[in-house]
Design a protein around this motif. Structure first.
Motif, short mmCIF file in Angstrom:
data_model
loop_
_atom_site.label_atom_id
_atom_site.label_comp_id
_atom_site.label_asym_id
_atom_site.label_seq_id
_atom_site.Cartn_x
_atom_site.Cartn_y
_atom_site.Cartn_z
N UNK A 153 0.85 -1.18 0.00
CA UNK A 153 0.00 0.00 0.00
C UNK A 153 0.89 1.23 0.00
N UNK A 154 0.60 2.18 -0.89
CA UNK A 154 1.31 3.47 -0.92
C UNK A 154 0.26 4.57 -0.82
N UNK A 155 0.53 5.57 0.01
CA UNK A 155 -0.40 6.68 0.23
C UNK A 155 0.20 8.01 -0.20
N UNK A 156 -0.68 8.90 -0.64
CA UNK A 156 -0.31 10.27 -0.99
C UNK A 156 -1.54 11.14 -0.73
N UNK A 157 -1.35 12.46 -0.60
CA UNK A 157 -2.51 13.35 -0.43
C UNK A 157 -3.49 13.19 -1.59
N UNK A 158 -4.75 13.45 -1.33
CA UNK A 158 -5.80 13.27 -2.34
C UNK A 158 -5.53 14.07 -3.61
N UNK A 159 -4.87 15.19 -3.49
CA UNK A 159 -4.60 16.02 -4.67
C UNK A 159 -3.55 15.39 -5.58
N UNK A 213 -0.71 8.04 -10.77
CA UNK A 213 0.51 7.67 -11.49
C UNK A 213 1.75 8.18 -10.76
N UNK A 214 1.65 9.31 -10.08
CA UNK A 214 2.76 9.80 -9.27
C UNK A 214 2.93 8.92 -8.03
N UNK A 215 1.83 8.59 -7.38
CA UNK A 215 1.86 7.75 -6.19
C UNK A 215 2.52 6.41 -6.51
N UNK A 216 2.30 5.91 -7.72
CA UNK A 216 2.85 4.62 -8.16
C UNK A 216 4.25 4.75 -8.75
N UNK A 217 4.79 5.94 -8.80
CA UNK A 217 6.11 6.13 -9.42
C UNK A 217 6.09 5.80 -10.90
N UNK A 218 4.91 5.91 -11.52
CA UNK A 218 4.76 5.65 -12.96
C UNK A 218 4.62 4.20 -13.32
N UNK A 219 4.75 3.30 -12.35
CA UNK A 219 4.72 1.87 -12.63
C UNK A 219 3.33 1.27 -12.64
#
Length: 182
Positions: free
Chosen positions: A61-67, A71-77
């Protein structure tokens, strides 16, 4: 660990993918301690709304702010799941209060729940038995537009063509080469 499950590649707009190249990947959450630390460091406005999440190809699981873009949260993968998620603290630890597969960049099927559930279980985070809001995505074979299917209405919102009901051609059609202005 090598995770199993269907992998989803990014199918959203190329300009969105290009615009997030310098953004950091989402924070990996492998335990309730990781989640404690992430939520403690999050800005108050971010804690008041669901977070962007992905389940990376390794099953984390990877988390980032809703904004943030998925694709950024996944590092493009590629991912095993993606959507939005919210948490609440309870006496026994963190629990998921809302979770969806709402990601128009990856368009994961509702079957991606298995990967989401597995990642949450391994992290020791309480969860519901399924998505609290599940979304069905299809790409129009006539015009190439990505669609959210609502109320079992498999009609393209852009051109009115019938959308495929089965999963396989879900997003295999490529967008037309003629650019449309929006």
């Amino acid at each position: 660990m090598v995770a199993t499950g269907r992998r989803y590649r990014y199918v959203g707009p190329a300009d969105v993918r290009a615009s997030v190249g310098d953004f950091p990947e989402g924070v990996p959450i492998r335990s309730s301690v990781d989640l404690d630390a992430y939520l403690a460091a999050a800005e108050p406005r971010d804690r008041d709304e669901p977070f962007t999440y992905v389940i990376d190809a390794g099953g984390t699981l990877r988390l980032a702010p809703r904004r943030s873009e998925h694709v950024a949260c996944a590092g493009g993968g590629e991912v095993l799941g993606a959507g939005e998620i919210a948490f609440a603290g309870e006496r026994d630890g963190w629990v998921v209060t809302e979770v969806s597969n709402q990601s128009t960049g990856y368009c994961p099927d509702p079957a991606s729940w298995a990967a989401v559930a597995d990642a949450l279980d391994r992290a020791g985070v309480g969860r519901p038995d399924g998505f609290t809001a599940a979304v069905v995505f299809r790409r129009c074979l006539a015009c190439g537009e990505r669609n959210v299917v609502r109320d079992d209405d498999y009609i393209c919102a852009l051109c009115g063509a019938e959308l495929p009901e089965d999963v396989e051609p879900r997003l295999t059609a490529q967008p037309p080469t003629v650019q449309r202005s929006r």
